[in-house]
Design a protein around this motif. Structure first.
Motif, short mmCIF file in Angstrom:
data_model
loop_
_atom_site.label_atom_id
_atom_site.label_comp_id
_atom_site.label_asym_id
_atom_site.label_seq_id
_atom_site.Cartn_x
_atom_site.Cartn_y
_atom_site.Cartn_z
N ASP A 108 131.75 173.56 9.21
CA ASP A 108 132.34 172.48 8.41
C ASP A 108 133.75 172.16 8.86
O ASP A 108 134.13 170.98 8.95
CB ASP A 108 132.35 172.87 6.93
N ALA A 109 134.54 173.19 9.12
CA ALA A 109 135.93 172.97 9.54
C ALA A 109 135.99 172.28 10.90
O ALA A 109 136.83 171.39 11.11
CB ALA A 109 136.68 174.30 9.57
N TYR A 110 135.12 172.68 11.82
CA TYR A 110 135.08 172.01 13.12
C TYR A 110 134.73 170.53 12.95
O TYR A 110 135.36 169.65 13.55
CB TYR A 110 134.05 172.67 14.05
N PHE A 111 133.70 170.26 12.15
CA PHE A 111 133.27 168.88 11.95
C PHE A 111 134.38 168.04 11.33
O PHE A 111 134.69 166.93 11.81
CB PHE A 111 132.03 168.83 11.06
N LEU A 112 135.01 168.55 10.28
CA LEU A 112 136.04 167.79 9.58
C LEU A 112 137.28 167.59 10.44
O LEU A 112 137.90 166.53 10.40
CB LEU A 112 136.39 168.49 8.27
N ARG A 113 137.63 168.61 11.23
CA ARG A 113 138.77 168.44 12.14
C ARG A 113 138.42 167.37 13.18
O ARG A 113 139.27 166.56 13.56
CB ARG A 113 139.14 169.75 12.81
N GLY A 114 137.17 167.37 13.62
CA GLY A 114 136.72 166.35 14.56
C GLY A 114 136.86 164.95 13.98
O GLY A 114 137.25 164.01 14.67
N CYS A 115 136.55 164.81 12.70
CA CYS A 115 136.69 163.51 12.03
C CYS A 115 138.16 163.06 11.99
O CYS A 115 138.46 161.87 12.13
CB CYS A 115 136.13 163.58 10.61
N VAL A 116 139.06 164.02 11.80
CA VAL A 116 140.49 163.70 11.80
C VAL A 116 140.90 163.22 13.19
O VAL A 116 141.60 162.22 13.34
CB VAL A 116 141.34 164.91 11.38
N TYR A 117 140.44 163.94 14.22
CA TYR A 117 140.75 163.53 15.60
C TYR A 117 140.23 162.11 15.88
O TYR A 117 140.87 161.34 16.61
CB TYR A 117 140.15 164.51 16.60
N LEU A 118 139.07 161.78 15.32
CA LEU A 118 138.53 160.43 15.50
C LEU A 118 139.52 159.39 14.98
O LEU A 118 139.75 158.36 15.63
CB LEU A 118 137.22 160.28 14.73
N ASN A 119 140.09 159.66 13.82
CA ASN A 119 141.05 158.73 13.23
C ASN A 119 142.38 158.72 13.96
O ASN A 119 143.18 157.80 13.78
CB ASN A 119 141.27 159.07 11.75
N MET A 120 142.59 159.73 14.80
CA MET A 120 143.79 159.78 15.64
C MET A 120 143.50 159.19 17.02
O MET A 120 144.33 159.25 17.92
CB MET A 120 144.27 161.22 15.77
N ASN A 121 142.27 158.64 17.17
CA ASN A 121 141.82 158.06 18.44
C ASN A 121 141.79 159.09 19.57
O ASN A 121 141.96 158.73 20.75
CB ASN A 121 142.70 156.86 18.83
#
Length: 331
Positions: A108-121
């Motif tokens: 879950d933490a990997y996935f959610l951190r990945g989502c944050v990176y997406l929003n950081m382009n």
């Protein structure tokens, strides 16, 4: 004499130790109570959109202890969500880093951190985290979550690649993996394969697959089979949001609109609501049929803001407003 003194010393020492331990337990209890209280304050602040206040509350909660147990991890998730919602992406990444330092197999933490990176382009970092999330995930549901996140961020081709990867994988013995395949086939409008995969999921024990199978049957025009699937789910999950929605629909059919309103509201009040839009839409209709037009208007106003693409809802909103004007003219 010496024996007596020795006995007294043992008693005093034991008593002192007991007092110390008791005081420690009380202190731990108080800290836990404060931690949970701050957590609730933070959640309420998030619900109100006060993210700065929420982050402060979560920091205060985490400040009550140095350990990172289940409760603290839960608070960290909320804290990261507040940081993300407020646009503090770097801070959110740091919070997920802390979670992963505690458990480097936390999907879950990997996935959610990945989502944050997406929003950081930072698509490369996002995809690295998504790969880690897949590796440690309990089932293939993670593929759908990744696809939704990538597609929502404008990376449709990358999302499609994960979907195709999920279809190529063997489902194995995990019932939910068959459900995932069924959901993907449904999205691709391949209803025959969707039906086959979802029936296999149900046979292997995944009750949730009934809901996706109901959608598939509806798409195939087999309404009775769809209804049977929902009834099968409701029978095993009588207190779910889907169950309350189904009960409300049946009450509407029986023209018991007051009961319908009650059931729709109960569904929306649950902590885990999986069909909020449908419940809210049905609640508006129930209020109308029950003659509670003011409540219907209030609900519709909020609904059209949250779901602006629902054209039928927009038309209904106009109808309710016209009705309101007519009632005002009569007065």
């Amino acid at each position: 004499m010496r024996k007596k003194n020795k006995f007294v010393w043992i008693k005093v020492t034991f008593f002192a130790a007991a007092v110390f331990l008791f005081a420690g337990c009380t202190s731990n209890k108080e800290r836990l109570e404060k931690e949970e209280a701050y957590r609730k304050i933070g959640i309420r602040a998030m619900e109100d959109g006060n993210y700065e206040e929420a982050m402060e509350a979560f920091n205060n909660a985490l400040g009550q202890t140095k350990k990172l147990g289940a409760l603290e991890m839960d608070i960290c998730y909320y804290k990261a969500a507040a940081q993300f919602a407020s646009g503090n992406f770097t801070d959110a990444v740091e919070t997920y880093n802390a979670l992963l330092e505690s458990d480097d197999k936390n999907s879950d933490a990997y996935f959610l951190r990945g989502c944050v990176y997406l929003n950081m382009n930072e698509i490369a970092k996002a995809k690295e985290d998504f790969e880690e999330a897949i590796e440690y995930a309990e089932n293939d549901e993670i593929y759908l979550a990744i696809n939704n996140s990538l597609t929502g961020a404008g990376y449709e081709a990358e999302g499609k690649a994960y979907i195709e990867e999920a279809l190529e994988k063997k489902a194995g013995r995990v019932a939910q993996n068959y459900t995932v395949k069924g959901k993907i086939y449904y999205l691709q409008e391949d209803y025959k394969n969707a039906q086959e995969a979802l029936l296999a999921a149900i046979e292997k024990g995944d009750v949730e697959a009934n809901l996706s199978l109901a959608q598939t049957y509806e798409a195939m025009g087999e309404e009775q089979k769809a209804e049977s699937c929902i009834d099968a789910y409701v029978k095993l999950n009588p207190k779910s949001s889907v169950a309350y929605n189904q009960l409300g629909r049946k009450a509407m059919q029986d023209k018991n609109y007051k009961e319908a309103v009650s059931n729709f509201l109960k569904g929306l009040e649950l902590d885990n609501v999986t069909n909020e839009q449908e419940l809210r839409s049905n609640l508006i209709a129930a209020y109308e049929y029950n003659g509670e037009f003011e409540k219907a208007r209030e609900q519709m106003e909020a609904y059209t803001k949250d779901y602006p693409k629902d054209a039928s809802a927009a038309k209904e909103y106009l109808f309710l407003n016209r009705q309101k004007d007519e009632e005002t003219d009569k007065e």
